[in-house]
Design an enzyme around this catalytic site. Structure first.
Site, PDB file in Angstrom:
ATOM      1  N   LYS A  86      -5.887  -7.320   9.701  1.00 23.89           N
ATOM      2  CA  LYS A  86      -6.467  -6.605   8.565  1.00 23.89           C
ATOM      3  C   LYS A  86      -7.990  -6.601   8.591  1.00 23.89           C
ATOM      4  O   LYS A  86      -8.626  -5.630   8.184  1.00 23.89           O
ATOM      5  CB  LYS A  86      -5.947  -7.211   7.263  1.00 23.89           C
ATOM      6  N   GLU A 135     -11.034  -9.264  -0.716  1.00 28.15           N
ATOM      7  CA  GLU A 135     -11.544  -7.940  -1.038  1.00 28.15           C
ATOM      8  C   GLU A 135     -11.461  -7.724  -2.547  1.00 28.15           C
ATOM      9  O   GLU A 135     -10.727  -8.415  -3.256  1.00 28.15           O
ATOM     10  CB  GLU A 135     -10.759  -6.856  -0.308  1.00 28.15           C
ATOM     11  N   ASN A 139       2.873  -8.289  -5.265  1.00 31.42           N
ATOM     12  CA  ASN A 139       2.438  -7.521  -4.097  1.00 31.42           C
ATOM     13  C   ASN A 139       3.573  -7.205  -3.134  1.00 31.42           C
ATOM     14  O   ASN A 139       3.327  -6.779  -2.008  1.00 31.42           O
ATOM     15  CB  ASN A 139       1.312  -8.258  -3.341  1.00 31.42           C
ATOM     16  N   GLU A 177      -1.853   2.513   4.816  1.00 38.82           N
ATOM     17  CA  GLU A 177      -1.719   2.260   3.391  1.00 38.82           C
ATOM     18  C   GLU A 177      -3.049   2.466   2.669  1.00 38.82           C
ATOM     19  O   GLU A 177      -4.112   2.091   3.182  1.00 38.82           O
ATOM     20  CB  GLU A 177      -1.213   0.831   3.155  1.00 38.82           C
ATOM     21  N   GLU A 234      -4.880  -0.959   4.875  1.00 37.01           N
ATOM     22  CA  GLU A 234      -4.466  -1.541   6.140  1.00 37.01           C
ATOM     23  C   GLU A 234      -3.555  -0.570   6.865  1.00 37.01           C
ATOM     24  O   GLU A 234      -3.103   0.428   6.292  1.00 37.01           O
ATOM     25  CB  GLU A 234      -3.712  -2.854   5.908  1.00 37.01           C
ATOM     26  N   ASN A 249      -0.008  -0.722   9.022  1.00 41.31           N
ATOM     27  CA  ASN A 249       1.135  -1.507   9.489  1.00 41.31           C
ATOM     28  C   ASN A 249       1.616  -0.912  10.804  1.00 41.31           C
ATOM     29  O   ASN A 249       2.106   0.219  10.852  1.00 41.31           O
ATOM     30  CB  ASN A 249       2.254  -1.487   8.449  1.00 41.31           C
ATOM     31  N   PHE A 258      12.471 -14.025 -11.557  1.00 47.23           N
ATOM     32  CA  PHE A 258      12.643 -13.422 -10.230  1.00 47.23           C
ATOM     33  C   PHE A 258      12.604 -14.476  -9.123  1.00 47.23           C
ATOM     34  O   PHE A 258      12.203 -14.185  -7.999  1.00 47.23           O
ATOM     35  CB  PHE A 258      11.566 -12.361  -9.961  1.00 47.23           C
TER      36      PHE A 258
END
Length: 682
Positions: free
Chosen positions: A116, A200, A235, A275, A288, A290, A348
């Site tokens: 990244k 970031e 995320n 992305e 980034e 992938n 979750f």
């Protein structure tokens, strides 16, 4: 073309690759760990090779073990799936040295874009808009806090080699920056063998939109539209769709062309995803790239008719892309819901165990993929709305604590977005899953949420709409009335059967009552059923009526009904005095009483729940990584008490209120079960 490929992965993606390879006439080799000896991908492949213990760092991400499996089976190419070794340049190099084709991008492209930090620098040099941040490596937690403060809170702390939401934290102050840095570093080391971290700026109210690119070895590169991935939790994407309800054609074209330019700048080949964060004004910023197949690739396949796995295989074999950019068309709308082994009613948290019941909805072929003859399940019936389920599990199989908690990816396609959403609602209701905690109720609730239905959502959707977690959907009164009518009609069928089995009467139908009181979601609904051979007309006390038809029989766990000519799908379990009913994200106790029974039920005292307020219970099966407090310690609300690791994710358990620790019952390194007591408070 290759005659045999090895799939260096497991679960649903391994099964997904096998289906395309089978359709192309290519034999497949599966690899498996101790935990996956009886896994579905092992059963589906033509050959299977054992590669080590259950832990991924001793099996699936050990390059030497994969290379040995290749030598043993004579595989000519390797598809890495996603995760594990899919973005590991050392693996690509090892395959190249052995003369084995890598069904993915070149090593240099993986190194350039898979990292990244490097990819952001390259994107910036290429003129692609990027999010402000610190691209250098960060040594320790104090430096992380200093850099974060300079950038300006909130910030995103991310693993350089990360993916799938692992090694990522949002920090809003110095303390969270230090804590997030250490947790991200630990997760990155455990998941990727690379603990480098960067920071970031976190763009508030963003949408997460990504572009699918496809490139061959002859200089051709195209983009296949976008995917909206804004419904995320921690995320990690939960629901994806294609196209995005937010983009216009001009923005789509600009994002696509930038993505292609970036891919070509690094000599990219195969399938990849660029992305972006997109703000409310449709300004987009590179996040980034992938360098692999994405989990959510099926929605792109469903709207384009392009089998991405097939194209990856063909590109790796040296073939040219047959589809030019001007012939790429986006037809209809596709949705994907990720079914996870995690309990939405317990924050979750991951769930493990045996799938005592696993019955996905029937797959239905429709749309561009079916028209192109690329549908993966041969013999699937055709319809107006497609249903596709990519899965790697089966009834009776186990969900292990060692791997990601994803069970399946349920997808639908329809000519428009409203149709795709309605198709997903019905498919989720038809999905039967028992034995473990799962997020089916939550997925259903999202499909009915006004903000999602309108397309007006951001990556903050779950945090904003479910700030206190998910406690089940509360259905509107019109839905409750439909369920009450259905329950009354179903109960009449059950009562007739009961009297018939008892043999107490000849004319049983005459003896079964027609007046009922249905209690559901804090409401009492008085009903009268008027039955005939085709179904029942259910009348309400206010004079309204609903027609209920179904072929449901007592004992069947899934009831597919029509209520006033509209479909209603209920998961049904018999309980004393009624049913446990699950539908549209609601888990309901539905009692069906005679008028006299209802009168008596109102007099029954409510059961008092056990008091666990002075206990810290383990919310999931997991490993105690760290105890942050000692016996006798005074703790404040929000203070970290214990870190539990499960399914490769670290979960920090915090104090709900101020208190004093009276006893610690667990030690670091202990493996705990659900609800096992970790510590007690005065």
């Amino acid at each position: 073309m290759f005659s045999k490929i090895l799939i260096a992965n497991r679960g649903e993606i391994a099964c997904r690759v096998i289906k395309t390879a089978r359709r192309m006439g290519i034999k497949t080799v599966a690899v498996y760990s101790d935990a996956d000896r009886n896994a579905l991908h092992v059963r589906m492949a033509d050959e299977a090779v054992h590669i080590g213990p259950a832990q991924a760092n001793q099996s699936y991400i050990v390059i030497d073990r994969i290379m040995e499996a290749i030598r043993e089976t004579g595989a000519e190419a390797v598809h890495p799936g996603y995760g594990f070794l899919s973005e590991n340049p050392k693996f690509a190099a090892a395959l190249d040295a052995a003369g084995v084709a890598f069904i993915g991008p070149p090593q240099k492209a993986i190194e350039a874009m898979g990292d990244k930090i490097t990819s952001k620098k390259l994107a910036d040099e290429a003129g692609v808009s990027t999010v402000p941040g610190h691209m250098g490596l960060i040594e320790d937690a104090d430096e992380a806090a200093k850099i974060a403060a300079q950038i300006g809170y909130p910030v995103m702390i991310k693993a350089s080699a990360g993916g799938g939401g692992k090694g990522m934290r949002i920090a809003w102050d110095d303390d969270e920056a230090r804590e997030g840095f250490q947790s991200s570093k630990n997760e990155a080391a455990n998941s990727f063998g690379d603990d480098r971290i960067f920071i970031e700026k976190f763009v508030t109210q963003p949408r997460h939109i990504e572009i699918q690119v496809l490139a061959d070895q002859h200089g051709n590169c195209i983009y296949l539209g976008e995917r909206e991935c804004s419904i995320q939790r921690r995320n990690q994407k939960v629901i994806e769709e294609a196209p995005s309800p937010f983009l216009d054609e001009a923005t789509r074209k600009a994002m696509g062309e930038q993505s292609v330019a970036l891919a070509q700048a690094v000599g990219y080949t195969s399938a990849g995803t660029v992305e972006f964060i997109v703000d409310g004004d449709r300004n987009f910023y590179f996040l980034e790239m992938n360098t692999r197949l994405q989990v959510e690739h099926p929605v792109t396949e469903l709207i384009t008719g392009v089998d991405l796995v097939e194209q990856m295989i063909r590109v790796a074999a040296g073939e040219k892309l047959e589809l030019p950019q001007d012939q790429v068309t986006l037809t209809g709308w596709a949705m994907e819901s990720r079914l996870y082994a995690e309990d939405p009613y317990r924050g979750f948290l991951p769930s493990i165990g045996r799938l005592s019941r696993y019955r996905p909805p029937e797959e239905v072929a429709a749309g561009p993929l079916a028209e192109a003859g690329k549908w993966h399940e041969a013999g699937a019936p055709e319809g107006d709305t497609a249903v596709r389920n990519d899965t790697g599990v089966f009834e009776g199989g186990e969900i292990s604590m060692y791997y990601d908690p994803m069970i399946a990816k349920l997808c639908t396609w329809a000519p428009d977005r409203a149709g795709a959403i309605e198709g997903m609602r019905l498919a989720l209701d038809r999905f039967e899953l028992e034995g473990i905690g799962h997020n089916l109720p939550f997925l259903s609730a999202v499909m009915d949420h006004d903000k999602f239905v309108s397309g007006n959502m951001t990556t903050a959707f779950i945090a904003e709409e479910y700030p206190d977690g998910f406690e089940g959907a509360v259905l509107p009164d019109d839905q409750i009335d439909r369920i009450a009518a259905a329950a009354a009609a179903m109960n009449r069928v059950a009562e007739i059967r009961r009297t018939r089995i008892s043999g107490r009467m000849d004319n049983h139908e005459r003896r079964v009552g027609s007046d009922w009181v249905v209690t559901i979601q804090d409401r009492e609904v008085e009903l009268t059923t008027d039955a005939d051979r085709e179904g029942a007309t259910v009348r309400f006390a206010d004079g309204r009526s609903m027609r209920v038809t179904s072929d449901w029989q007592p004992g069947q766990p899934l009831a597919v009904l029509n209520v006033d000519r509209e479909p209603l799908v209920l998961k049904v379990g018999r309980i004393t005095g009624g049913y446990r009913v699950r539908t549209r994200g609601a888990d309901l106790v539905v009692k069906v009483y005679s008028p006299r029974q209802a009168e008596l039920a109102r007099l029954m005292p409510e059961k008092v729940e056990a008091d666990t307020s002075k206990l810290l219970l383990c919310p999931m099966p997991g490993l105690v990584v760290k105890l942050h407090v000692e016996d006798g310690a005074e703790v404040q609300q929000g203070q970290a008490l214990c870190t539990i690791e499960a399914m490769k994710m670290e979960n920090i358990l915090r104090a709900e209120r101020k208190g004093v620790v009276s006893k610690i019952n667990a030690a670091e390194g202990d493996s705990l079960a659900v609800d096992e007591v970790i510590m007690e408070f005065e």
